[in-house]
Design a protein around this motif. Structure first.
Motif, PDB file in Angstrom:
ATOM      1  N   ALA A  69       0.828  -1.096   0.069  1.00 46.86           N
ATOM      2  CA  ALA A  69      -0.165   0.050  -0.026  1.00 46.86           C
ATOM      3  C   ALA A  69       0.874   1.321  -0.126  1.00 46.86           C
ATOM      4  N   ILE A  70       0.399   2.182  -0.577  1.00 46.83           N
ATOM      5  CA  ILE A  70       1.159   3.678  -0.641  1.00 46.83           C
ATOM      6  C   ILE A  70       0.148   4.610   0.040  1.00 46.83           C
ATOM      7  N   ALA A  71       0.610   5.303   1.018  1.00 36.45           N
ATOM      8  CA  ALA A  71      -0.009   6.422   1.724  1.00 36.45           C
ATOM      9  C   ALA A  71       0.492   7.750   1.103  1.00 36.45           C
ATOM     10  N   ILE A  72      -0.394   8.541   0.323  1.00 33.42           N
ATOM     11  CA  ILE A  72      -0.300   9.683  -0.333  1.00 33.42           C
ATOM     12  C   ILE A  72      -0.293  10.850   0.694  1.00 33.42           C
ATOM     13  N   VAL A  73       0.599  11.551   1.088  1.00 31.01           N
ATOM     14  CA  VAL A  73       0.517  12.605   2.124  1.00 31.01           C
ATOM     15  C   VAL A  73       0.699  13.791   1.612  1.00 31.01           C
ATOM     16  N   SER A  74       0.058  14.813   2.091  1.00 33.76           N
ATOM     17  CA  SER A  74       0.366  16.179   1.491  1.00 33.76           C
ATOM     18  C   SER A  74      -0.656  17.187   2.831  1.00 33.76           C
ATOM     19  N   ARG A  75      -0.221  18.421   2.704  1.00 34.72           N
ATOM     20  CA  ARG A  75      -1.036  19.479   3.452  1.00 34.72           C
ATOM     21  C   ARG A  75      -2.133  19.786   2.683  1.00 34.72           C
ATOM     22  N   ASP A  76      -2.004  19.637   1.514  1.00 33.95           N
ATOM     23  CA  ASP A  76      -3.005  20.224   0.371  1.00 33.95           C
ATOM     24  C   ASP A  76      -3.756  19.052  -0.007  1.00 33.95           C
ATOM     25  N   GLN A  77      -5.359  18.873   0.127  1.00 37.42           N
ATOM     26  CA  GLN A  77      -6.081  17.929  -0.203  1.00 37.42           C
ATOM     27  C   GLN A  77      -6.065  17.581  -1.909  1.00 37.42           C
ATOM     28  N   ILE A  78      -6.249  18.936  -2.447  1.00 39.19           N
ATOM     29  CA  ILE A  78      -6.345  18.441  -3.911  1.00 39.19           C
ATOM     30  C   ILE A  78      -4.813  18.139  -4.524  1.00 39.19           C
ATOM     31  N   ASN A  79      -4.118  18.702  -4.160  1.00 41.00           N
ATOM     32  CA  ASN A  79      -2.587  18.103  -4.566  1.00 41.00           C
ATOM     33  C   ASN A  79      -2.342  16.670  -4.523  1.00 41.00           C
ATOM     34  N   GLY A  80      -2.655  16.098  -3.209  1.00 36.07           N
ATOM     35  CA  GLY A  80      -2.516  14.691  -2.934  1.00 36.07           C
ATOM     36  C   GLY A  80      -3.823  13.753  -3.906  1.00 36.07           C
ATOM     37  N   ALA A  81      -4.719  14.450  -3.996  1.00 36.28           N
ATOM     38  CA  ALA A  81      -5.718  13.579  -4.576  1.00 36.28           C
ATOM     39  C   ALA A  81      -5.326  13.685  -6.270  1.00 36.28           C
ATOM     40  N   LEU A  82      -4.742  14.694  -6.771  1.00 39.50           N
ATOM     41  CA  LEU A  82      -4.500  14.577  -8.132  1.00 39.50           C
ATOM     42  C   LEU A  82      -3.323  13.490  -8.230  1.00 39.50           C
ATOM     43  N   ALA A  83      -2.332  13.584  -7.454  1.00 42.00           N
ATOM     44  CA  ALA A  83      -1.311  12.432  -7.270  1.00 42.00           C
ATOM     45  C   ALA A  83      -1.639  11.065  -7.344  1.00 42.00           C
ATOM     46  N   ALA A  84      -2.761  10.797  -6.553  1.00 44.17           N
ATOM     47  CA  ALA A  84      -3.080   9.535  -6.159  1.00 44.17           C
ATOM     48  C   ALA A  84      -3.938   9.023  -7.638  1.00 44.17           C
ATOM     49  N   ALA A  85      -4.597  10.057  -8.124  1.00 45.84           N
ATOM     50  CA  ALA A  85      -5.269   9.604  -9.436  1.00 45.84           C
ATOM     51  C   ALA A  85      -4.384   8.929 -10.511  1.00 45.84           C
ATOM     52  N   ASP A  86      -3.293   9.901 -10.536  1.00 47.86           N
ATOM     53  CA  ASP A  86      -2.199   9.431 -11.712  1.00 47.86           C
ATOM     54  C   ASP A  86      -1.624   8.312 -11.124  1.00 47.86           C
ATOM     55  N   MET A  87      -1.391   8.031  -9.971  1.00 44.00           N
ATOM     56  CA  MET A  87      -0.672   6.865  -9.332  1.00 44.00           C
ATOM     57  C   MET A  87      -1.699   5.728  -9.679  1.00 44.00           C
ATOM     58  N   ALA A  88      -2.724   5.810  -9.368  1.00 39.94           N
ATOM     59  CA  ALA A  88      -3.590   4.495  -9.746  1.00 39.94           C
ATOM     60  C   ALA A  88      -3.841   4.203 -11.103  1.00 39.94           C
ATOM     61  N   LEU A  89      -3.667   5.311 -12.124  1.00 39.08           N
ATOM     62  CA  LEU A  89      -3.624   4.735 -13.428  1.00 39.08           C
ATOM     63  C   LEU A  89      -2.196   4.253 -13.709  1.00 39.08           C
ATOM     64  N   MET A  90      -1.240   4.599 -13.376  1.00 37.22           N
ATOM     65  CA  MET A  90       0.168   3.903 -13.623  1.00 37.22           C
ATOM     66  C   MET A  90      -0.004   2.471 -13.024  1.00 37.22           C
ATOM     67  N   ALA A  91      -0.399   2.264 -11.787  1.00 35.95           N
ATOM     68  CA  ALA A  91      -0.465   0.853 -11.264  1.00 35.95           C
ATOM     69  C   ALA A  91      -1.310   0.027 -12.058  1.00 35.95           C
ATOM     70  N   GLU A  92      -2.438   0.491 -12.724  1.00 41.93           N
ATOM     71  CA  GLU A  92      -2.995  -0.487 -13.523  1.00 41.93           C
ATOM     72  C   GLU A  92      -2.671  -0.628 -14.907  1.00 41.93           C
ATOM     73  N   SER A  93      -1.673   0.362 -15.305  1.00 40.93           N
ATOM     74  CA  SER A  93      -0.946  -0.026 -16.417  1.00 40.93           C
ATOM     75  C   SER A  93       0.102  -0.851 -16.185  1.00 40.93           C
ATOM     76  N   CYS A  94       0.548  -1.083 -15.058  1.00 47.44           N
ATOM     77  CA  CYS A  94       1.615  -2.080 -14.582  1.00 47.44           C
ATOM     78  C   CYS A  94       1.090  -3.517 -14.386  1.00 47.44           C
ATOM     79  N   GLY A  95      -0.286  -3.574 -14.749  1.00 48.34           N
ATOM     80  CA  GLY A  95      -0.857  -4.479 -14.529  1.00 48.34           C
ATOM     81  C   GLY A  95      -1.232  -5.111 -12.959  1.00 48.34           C
ATOM     82  N   LEU A  96      -1.547  -4.043 -12.302  1.00 45.85           N
ATOM     83  CA  LEU A  96      -1.757  -4.072 -10.824  1.00 45.85           C
ATOM     84  C   LEU A  96      -3.154  -3.941 -10.371  1.00 45.85           C
ATOM     85  N   GLY A  97      -3.718  -4.607  -9.475  1.00 39.90           N
ATOM     86  CA  GLY A  97      -5.179  -4.048  -9.119  1.00 39.90           C
ATOM     87  C   GLY A  97      -4.988  -2.916  -7.960  1.00 39.90           C
TER      88      GLY A  97
END
Length: 264
Positions: free
Chosen positions: A174-202
């Motif tokens: 698991a990867i916990a995404i940490v930020s003081r800004d909710q939007i910045n962390g959420a944007l990063a999480a969305a891109d990271m999820a797409l990358m994880a799925e492109s790598c064949g991960l659930g």
């Protein structure tokens, strides 16, 4: 931003084209004597001036890597992207196969490259792999305490059983995404999820673990969270142990169009 950066313009190679001035979102560049000039180093350091200069006359110090020259811009096939979005599912059943370190690094790289408001670059990442269950247990204890209250207001909570693997579903990472800004962390999480799925991960977005991490003092200490930092989202990662045979239906988008006619 964590590091100090300095913008420099080489007057020998600057041709005074003004592209950097027109593209600077901070209005921090002017043209004097047919040469670009930085007004102040108090800047958001977005790097647009470096990226747009046709002569590589603009540089910024303090980074571990140089800018990469862009030949043909990378593009995504829109139909393939829509197909990937249409077929993605939250995974709650994982195999025992471990997630390779190079995949974890790629996923974090996707987060690092995600734009942030005011170019704050204020997102950090906590990777949970070895001993992942040790972090899950404080969250389990917290949610077991509050479950009776949740059952009073939520029909779903009445059917919920919080077992030892409630948050990570026996996933290997698991990867916990940490930020003081909710939007910045959420944007990063969305891109990271797409990358994880492109790598064949659930992927499973564990909002519950994120909530627990932000409210449990013991868990905050274990994760090394500083004052003001919050876990915006936690991505639970692993190889999917289930196959879906069709897409899930979605309601139609609610869209509003505004068209204004200019008076003659």
């Amino acid at each position: 931003m964590k590091n100090k950066h300095i913008i420099r313009i080489n007057p020998e190679t600057c041709i005074g084209c003004g592209l950097c001035k027109r593209d600077c979102p901070a209005g921090n560049i002017q043209i004097e004597n047919k040469k670009a000039k930085i007004l102040t180093q108090s800047c958001i350091m977005c790097g647009h001036c470096v990226a747009i200069c046709p002569k590589a006359a603009v540089t910024m110090t303090g980074f571990d890597e140089p800018p990469i020259e862009i030949g043909k811009p990378a593009t995504l096939n829109p139909q393939e992207l829509l197909a990937a979005l249409r077929t993605r599912r939250s995974i709650r059943q994982f195999t025992k196969q471990q997630v390779e370190p190079e995949l974890i690094a790629q996923i974090i790289e996707a987060g690092r490259l995600t734009p942030t408001g005011k170019n704050a670059q204020d997102v950090s990442y906590i990777v949970l792999q070895d001993g992942i269950n040790r972090f899950e247990q404080p969250a389990v204890r917290l949610f077991r305490r509050i479950l009776p209250l949740m059952k009073l207001v939520s029909p779903v909570a009445k059917r919920t059983v919080i077992d030892e693997h409630f948050f990570f579903k026996k996933a290997p990472a698991a990867i916990a995404i940490v930020s003081r800004d909710q939007i910045n962390g959420a944007l990063a999480a969305a891109d990271m999820a797409l990358m994880a799925e492109s790598c064949g991960l659930g992927v499973l977005y564990s909002g519950f673990f994120s909530m627990a991490a932000n409210h449990s003092r013991s868990l905050r200490r274990m994760l090394g969270l500083k004052r003001g930092e919050k876990v915006v989202m936690t991505l639970v990662l692993g190889y999917s142990g289930v196959t879906y045979h069709r897409t899930a239906q979605k309601e139609a988008a609610s869209v509003r169009h505004f068209h204004f006619k200019m008076s003659k």
